[in-house]
Design a protein around this motif. Structure first.
Motif, PDB file in Angstrom:
ATOM      1  N   ASP A  71     -33.227 -44.192  25.616  1.00 39.29           N
ATOM      2  CA  ASP A  71     -33.775 -42.912  25.183  1.00 39.29           C
ATOM      3  C   ASP A  71     -33.570 -41.910  26.313  1.00 39.29           C
ATOM      4  O   ASP A  71     -33.897 -42.193  27.461  1.00 39.29           O
ATOM      5  CB  ASP A  71     -35.266 -43.056  24.870  1.00 39.29           C
ATOM      6  N   ASP A  72     -33.011 -40.745  25.975  1.00 43.63           N
ATOM      7  CA  ASP A  72     -32.807 -39.715  26.994  1.00 43.63           C
ATOM      8  C   ASP A  72     -33.749 -38.534  26.803  1.00 43.63           C
ATOM      9  O   ASP A  72     -33.580 -37.479  27.387  1.00 43.63           O
ATOM     10  CB  ASP A  72     -31.353 -39.241  27.021  1.00 43.63           C
ATOM     11  N   GLY A  73     -34.758 -38.716  25.953  1.00 43.48           N
ATOM     12  CA  GLY A  73     -35.709 -37.648  25.682  1.00 43.48           C
ATOM     13  C   GLY A  73     -35.377 -36.875  24.425  1.00 43.48           C
ATOM     14  O   GLY A  73     -36.233 -36.200  23.860  1.00 43.48           O
ATOM     15  N   ASN A  74     -34.134 -36.945  23.969  1.00 43.11           N
ATOM     16  CA  ASN A  74     -33.703 -36.248  22.751  1.00 43.11           C
ATOM     17  C   ASN A  74     -33.206 -37.193  21.672  1.00 43.11           C
ATOM     18  O   ASN A  74     -33.316 -36.895  20.497  1.00 43.11           O
ATOM     19  CB  ASN A  74     -32.576 -35.257  23.070  1.00 43.11           C
ATOM     20  N   ARG A  75     -32.627 -38.314  22.085  1.00 43.10           N
ATOM     21  CA  ARG A  75     -32.062 -39.230  21.097  1.00 43.10           C
ATOM     22  C   ARG A  75     -32.185 -40.662  21.589  1.00 43.10           C
ATOM     23  O   ARG A  75     -32.387 -40.915  22.759  1.00 43.10           O
ATOM     24  CB  ARG A  75     -30.599 -38.885  20.828  1.00 43.10           C
ATOM     25  N   ARG A  76     -32.066 -41.594  20.659  1.00 49.13           N
ATOM     26  CA  ARG A  76     -32.076 -43.002  20.951  1.00 49.13           C
ATOM     27  C   ARG A  76     -30.712 -43.565  20.585  1.00 49.13           C
ATOM     28  O   ARG A  76     -30.158 -43.217  19.553  1.00 49.13           O
ATOM     29  CB  ARG A  76     -33.162 -43.731  20.154  1.00 49.13           C
ATOM     30  N   TYR A  77     -30.179 -44.439  21.420  1.00 53.47           N
ATOM     31  CA  TYR A  77     -28.846 -44.973  21.207  1.00 53.47           C
ATOM     32  C   TYR A  77     -28.708 -46.296  21.945  1.00 53.47           C
ATOM     33  O   TYR A  77     -29.501 -46.614  22.829  1.00 53.47           O
ATOM     34  CB  TYR A  77     -27.784 -43.976  21.698  1.00 53.47           C
ATOM     35  N   GLN A  78     -27.691 -47.056  21.566  1.00 57.01           N
ATOM     36  CA  GLN A  78     -27.447 -48.324  22.239  1.00 57.01           C
ATOM     37  C   GLN A  78     -26.582 -48.084  23.466  1.00 57.01           C
ATOM     38  O   GLN A  78     -25.626 -47.315  23.418  1.00 57.01           O
ATOM     39  CB  GLN A  78     -26.741 -49.311  21.311  1.00 57.01           C
ATOM     40  N   GLY A  79     -26.936 -48.712  24.554  1.00 55.21           N
ATOM     41  CA  GLY A  79     -26.164 -48.610  25.776  1.00 55.21           C
ATOM     42  C   GLY A  79     -26.145 -49.937  26.493  1.00 55.21           C
ATOM     43  O   GLY A  79     -26.697 -50.929  26.012  1.00 55.21           O
ATOM     44  N   LEU A  80     -25.524 -49.944  27.634  1.00 54.53           N
ATOM     45  CA  LEU A  80     -25.373 -51.164  28.416  1.00 54.53           C
ATOM     46  C   LEU A  80     -26.090 -51.022  29.748  1.00 54.53           C
ATOM     47  O   LEU A  80     -26.226 -49.918  30.277  1.00 54.53           O
ATOM     48  CB  LEU A  80     -23.891 -51.432  28.681  1.00 54.53           C
ATOM     49  N   PHE A  81     -26.513 -52.149  30.285  1.00 55.68           N
ATOM     50  CA  PHE A  81     -27.101 -52.169  31.614  1.00 55.68           C
ATOM     51  C   PHE A  81     -26.194 -53.011  32.492  1.00 55.68           C
ATOM     52  O   PHE A  81     -25.814 -54.121  32.128  1.00 55.68           O
ATOM     53  CB  PHE A  81     -28.511 -52.764  31.582  1.00 55.68           C
ATOM     54  N   ASP A  82     -25.819 -52.491  33.646  1.00 54.98           N
ATOM     55  CA  ASP A  82     -24.985 -53.217  34.591  1.00 54.98           C
ATOM     56  C   ASP A  82     -25.901 -53.891  35.599  1.00 54.98           C
ATOM     57  O   ASP A  82     -26.486 -53.226  36.459  1.00 54.98           O
ATOM     58  CB  ASP A  82     -24.017 -52.247  35.273  1.00 54.98           C
ATOM     59  N   ILE A  83     -26.029 -55.187  35.482  1.00 55.97           N
ATOM     60  CA  ILE A  83     -26.942 -55.946  36.330  1.00 55.97           C
ATOM     61  C   ILE A  83     -26.515 -55.890  37.797  1.00 55.97           C
ATOM     62  O   ILE A  83     -27.332 -56.004  38.704  1.00 55.97           O
ATOM     63  CB  ILE A  83     -27.058 -57.416  35.835  1.00 55.97           C
ATOM     64  N   TYR A  84     -25.246 -55.642  38.046  1.00 52.76           N
ATOM     65  CA  TYR A  84     -24.734 -55.664  39.418  1.00 52.76           C
ATOM     66  C   TYR A  84     -25.046 -54.386  40.187  1.00 52.76           C
ATOM     67  O   TYR A  84     -25.304 -54.434  41.381  1.00 52.76           O
ATOM     68  CB  TYR A  84     -23.227 -55.951  39.417  1.00 52.76           C
ATOM     69  N   ASP A  85     -25.002 -53.236  39.517  1.00 51.06           N
ATOM     70  CA  ASP A  85     -25.346 -52.004  40.238  1.00 51.06           C
ATOM     71  C   ASP A  85     -26.682 -51.408  39.790  1.00 51.06           C
ATOM     72  O   ASP A  85     -27.125 -50.396  40.319  1.00 51.06           O
ATOM     73  CB  ASP A  85     -24.226 -50.963  40.160  1.00 51.06           C
ATOM     74  N   GLY A  86     -27.337 -52.056  38.802  1.00 51.11           N
ATOM     75  CA  GLY A  86     -28.664 -51.629  38.378  1.00 51.11           C
ATOM     76  C   GLY A  86     -28.699 -50.294  37.665  1.00 51.11           C
ATOM     77  O   GLY A  86     -29.691 -49.583  37.730  1.00 51.11           O
ATOM     78  N   LYS A  87     -27.605 -49.955  36.944  1.00 55.79           N
ATOM     79  CA  LYS A  87     -27.537 -48.670  36.250  1.00 55.79           C
ATOM     80  C   LYS A  87     -27.188 -48.869  34.781  1.00 55.79           C
ATOM     81  O   LYS A  87     -26.506 -49.821  34.422  1.00 55.79           O
ATOM     82  CB  LYS A  87     -26.485 -47.778  36.908  1.00 55.79           C
TER      83      LYS A  87
END
Length: 127
Positions: A74-90
């Motif tokens: 959630d970015d405050g305006n919309r909800r969407y599917q994304g990825l999390f990079d466990i190696y850089d924590g982003k």
């Protein structure tokens, strides 16, 4: 939401019992502190429907592995599917370039996240 309220009532009853029974001082203080921690966790989740603010924490390794690093963001305006990079924590989002090729970009707008919901399972008919 009602279930969480019932849990909070039960915790409050247990705290009262600890005080009235008068367990050993150390045990009593530890039990009351744990009850307060549990109450805080429940209160935190009652109002946000499972959303976890990024300031609070990022996904754990176990959460990452459950759905291959995919989360609802959630970015405050919309909800969407994304990825999390466990190696850089982003968090990242993908953009298709052509055909099956895509690039991952850092998503700096995420304010909250939650795990993907469980998959749909149709009810089995009872015969």
């Amino acid at each position: 939401m009602q279930e969480l309220e019932k849990i909070l009532e039960e915790i409050e009853k247990q705290k009262s019992c600890c005080l009235m029974i008068g367990y050993a001082k150390e045990y009593n203080q530890g039990a009351l502190k744990m009850a307060e921690v549990i109450e805080d966790i429940i209160h935190k989740h009652m109002g946000n429907d499972g959303w976890i603010p990024v300031e609070e924490r990022m996904p754990t390794k176990e959460e990452f592995l459950k759905d291959d690093g995919r989360f609802i963001l959630d970015d405050g305006n919309r909800r969407y599917q994304g990825l999390f990079d466990i190696y850089d924590g982003k968090f990242k989002f993908s953009r298709h370039i052509s055909g099956i090729h895509y690039e991952l970009f850092e998503d700096k707008c995420v304010i909250a996240w939650q795990p993907l919901p469980d998959p749909y399972r149709p009810e089995r008919s009872r015969k």
